[in-house]
Write a protein that holds these residues in place. Structure first.
Motif, PDB file in Angstrom:
ATOM      1  N   GLU A  60      33.174 -53.965 -53.060  1.00  0.00           N
ATOM      2  CA  GLU A  60      32.321 -54.345 -54.048  1.00  0.00           C
ATOM      3  C   GLU A  60      33.231 -54.156 -55.632  1.00  0.00           C
ATOM      4  O   GLU A  60      33.453 -55.058 -56.237  1.00  0.00           O
ATOM      5  N   LEU A  61      33.951 -52.742 -55.725  1.00  0.00           N
ATOM      6  CA  LEU A  61      34.657 -52.493 -56.921  1.00  0.00           C
ATOM      7  C   LEU A  61      35.872 -53.399 -57.121  1.00  0.00           C
ATOM      8  O   LEU A  61      36.359 -53.965 -58.001  1.00  0.00           O
ATOM      9  N   PHE A  62      36.544 -53.644 -55.938  1.00  0.00           N
ATOM     10  CA  PHE A  62      37.852 -54.297 -55.916  1.00  0.00           C
ATOM     11  C   PHE A  62      37.708 -55.677 -55.770  1.00  0.00           C
ATOM     12  O   PHE A  62      38.639 -56.656 -56.016  1.00  0.00           O
ATOM     13  N   VAL A  64      31.880 -35.576 -41.565  1.00  0.00           N
ATOM     14  CA  VAL A  64      31.103 -36.492 -42.605  1.00  0.00           C
ATOM     15  C   VAL A  64      29.898 -37.419 -41.844  1.00  0.00           C
ATOM     16  O   VAL A  64      30.171 -37.661 -40.687  1.00  0.00           O
ATOM     17  N   ASP A  65      28.939 -37.611 -42.353  1.00  0.00           N
ATOM     18  CA  ASP A  65      27.971 -38.520 -41.895  1.00  0.00           C
ATOM     19  C   ASP A  65      28.730 -40.097 -42.021  1.00  0.00           C
ATOM     20  O   ASP A  65      29.384 -40.443 -43.060  1.00  0.00           O
ATOM     21  N   PRO A  66      28.228 -40.638 -41.065  1.00  0.00           N
ATOM     22  CA  PRO A  66      28.460 -42.172 -40.965  1.00  0.00           C
ATOM     23  C   PRO A  66      28.161 -42.890 -42.038  1.00  0.00           C
ATOM     24  O   PRO A  66      28.731 -43.821 -42.521  1.00  0.00           O
ATOM     25  N   ILE A  90      30.092 -45.443 -44.608  1.00  0.00           N
ATOM     26  CA  ILE A  90      29.756 -46.665 -45.076  1.00  0.00           C
ATOM     27  C   ILE A  90      29.581 -47.049 -46.243  1.00  0.00           C
ATOM     28  O   ILE A  90      30.077 -48.207 -46.803  1.00  0.00           O
ATOM     29  N   ARG A  91      28.871 -45.995 -46.982  1.00  0.00           N
ATOM     30  CA  ARG A  91      28.650 -46.453 -48.403  1.00  0.00           C
ATOM     31  C   ARG A  91      29.871 -46.170 -49.453  1.00  0.00           C
ATOM     32  O   ARG A  91      30.024 -47.129 -50.243  1.00  0.00           O
ATOM     33  N   TRP A  92      30.663 -45.123 -49.047  1.00  0.00           N
ATOM     34  CA  TRP A  92      32.056 -45.224 -49.620  1.00  0.00           C
ATOM     35  C   TRP A  92      32.927 -46.320 -49.472  1.00  0.00           C
ATOM     36  O   TRP A  92      33.423 -47.143 -50.385  1.00  0.00           O
ATOM     37  N   LEU A 116      31.688 -43.310 -56.351  1.00  0.00           N
ATOM     38  CA  LEU A 116      31.915 -43.279 -55.013  1.00  0.00           C
ATOM     39  C   LEU A 116      33.198 -43.599 -54.514  1.00  0.00           C
ATOM     40  O   LEU A 116      33.638 -42.817 -53.303  1.00  0.00           O
ATOM     41  N   VAL A 117      34.036 -44.436 -54.962  1.00  0.00           N
ATOM     42  CA  VAL A 117      35.289 -44.761 -54.679  1.00  0.00           C
ATOM     43  C   VAL A 117      36.199 -43.453 -54.766  1.00  0.00           C
ATOM     44  O   VAL A 117      37.118 -43.047 -53.840  1.00  0.00           O
TER      45      VAL A 117
END
Length: 420
Positions: free
Chosen positions: A188-190, A174-176, A180-182, A205-206
């Motif tokens: 931000e969501l929580f 998996v790409d760093p 980072i985006r996840w 994304l989550v």
């Protein structure tokens, strides 16, 4: 670097929006006001009780059976039905694991985390951190040579802890930038106040993050000696093996804390060292200064600014009666600037005698198990950058950077540098 402005305390307290730009950019006058005038303050907008004095914050943290951690990871902004559908359909769940766990399973799970991030493992991680820092800084120098400027946040501070964590946890494939985006989407969501449309984007994304973690845990393709391997061998208090959902919840928290918040600490320490006269070149060569600077950064400007608790029964904090179920917001950021504990708190004083009395990593049963790794990464990152970029300076446009302004997380989102 001092923060300007004091508040008129002769007028009734009208605390600002916790998500507002004025508070995010300069929270210190407001936090000073809270400590002096209303140290246990009810915020009518969020319904939270804001606890700001160091002694009171510490009291709450050290009584986890009275001040429960159950709400630590609840979404601060209500999730609409459309978002809940996305999460439910994907099987998203975060059962009590580490930060939000007040059940009997917590001590055992915490031991797994603390053993994996113990002093020996942190010491063994030093060459890994230094190697990755060297690689990233070579790219930074190339970008500076080609364009004259580079953002140390996106090119260095944000990427370094993610790559380190991937190596320590044995994560591949998996790409760093994806991790980072996840991780940032989860914060931000929580802990943010996104619009309903933005919540839907973040939920996707989550969900992708959670599904990837679930697949990784269930398939067991990581090394048996890795953190996930240790979780697979763990037994709950009743002797049953750890269920996959809780293992995923543990990993979810470790990933977010181990990369996002550590990256936020690094960029804050870098920026403050760049603007404080004489600090940047000294951290390159003066023994122990990078570590001391990181500690002062944690005290004055920690990436984790608040944490939540909920009262198990009616209780009292600093003479204020709180009912059962009262939702508390511990102002970790404000506690580090409490003048009764830290004299002259607005000044950055490396080697301050009692600096480790700060509460940036919490205290007691739920103290951050990765504190030593975060400290080490930040100090090594600062020293390596100062050595590789001795003439670096913040660009003029970076003086007032965009800020991450979530309920519990605050940091600059940019550290654009240039060479003279």
């Amino acid at each position: 670097m001092n923060f300007p402005g004091r508040l008129d305390i002769s007028a009734p307290i009208e605390f600002p929006d916790l998500f507002g730009d004025s508070f995010i950019r300069n929270p210190y006058p407001w936090l000073d006001l809270l400590r002096s005038e209303s140290p246990v303050h009810h915020d009518p907008v969020t319904g939270l009780w804001l606890v700001s004095r160091h002694r009171d914050v510490r009291q709450v943290l050290l009584a986890p059976d009275l001040f429960l951690p159950d709400n630590a990871q609840h979404a601060i902004t209500a999730l609409p039905v459309s978002v809940l559908r996305v999460l439910v359909r994907a099987g998203f769940t975060l059962p009590p694991a580490l930060a939000n766990n007040g059940t009997p399973s917590h001590p055992g799970l915490r031991r797994v985390a603390t053993r994996f991030f113990n002093a020996q493992r942190v010491a063994e991680a030093v060459p890994v951190i230094e190697r990755i820092a060297t690689e990233l800084l070579a790219d930074v120098k190339s970008q500076l040579a080609a364009t004259g400027s580079c953002d140390l946040f996106t090119s260095y501070a944000q990427v370094l802890p993610c790559r380190v964590l991937m190596e320590l946890l044995g994560i591949h494939g998996v790409d760093p930038t994806t991790l980072i985006r996840w991780s940032d989407a989860s914060l931000e969501l929580f802990w943010g106040r996104p619009s309903p449309e933005r919540q839907l984007e973040l939920a996707e994304l989550v969900v992708a993050f959670h599904q990837w973690l679930t697949e990784t845990v269930r398939t067991g393709w990581v090394s048996s000696e890795s953190f996930m391997g240790a979780l697979s061998r763990h037994r709950l208090p009743d002797g049953a093996p750890l269920d996959a959902e809780t293992a995923v919840a543990v990993c979810f928290f470790v990933f977010v804390a181990g990369q996002s918040t550590t990256g936020q600490l690094i960029v804050t320490a870098l920026r403050r060292a760049l603007v404080d006269p004489g600090i940047w070149p000294r951290t390159a060569s003066e023994a122990g200064l990078a570590e001391a600077w990181v500690e002062e950064t944690l005290r004055r400007e920690p990436p984790v600014t608040t944490w939540r608790r909920v009262t198990a029964r009616p209780t009292e904090v600093d003479g204020n009666e709180l009912p059962a179920g009262a939702r508390i917001l511990l102002m970790l950021l404000g506690s580090g600037s409490d003048p009764k504990v830290f004299p002259d708190p607005e000044r950055m004083c490396p080697n301050r005698a009692n600096v480790r009395h700060h509460l940036a990593f919490g205290a007691g049963r739920h103290r951050c198990p990765g504190a030593s790794l975060a400290r080490t990464e930040a100090a090594l990152a600062l020293r390596a950058a100062a050595r590789a970029l001795p003439d670096a300076r913040l660009s003029a446009e970076a003086a007032a950077p965009p800020m991450l302004g979530l309920l519990s997380f605050r940091a600059p989102l940019e550290a654009a540098i240039e060479q003279p």
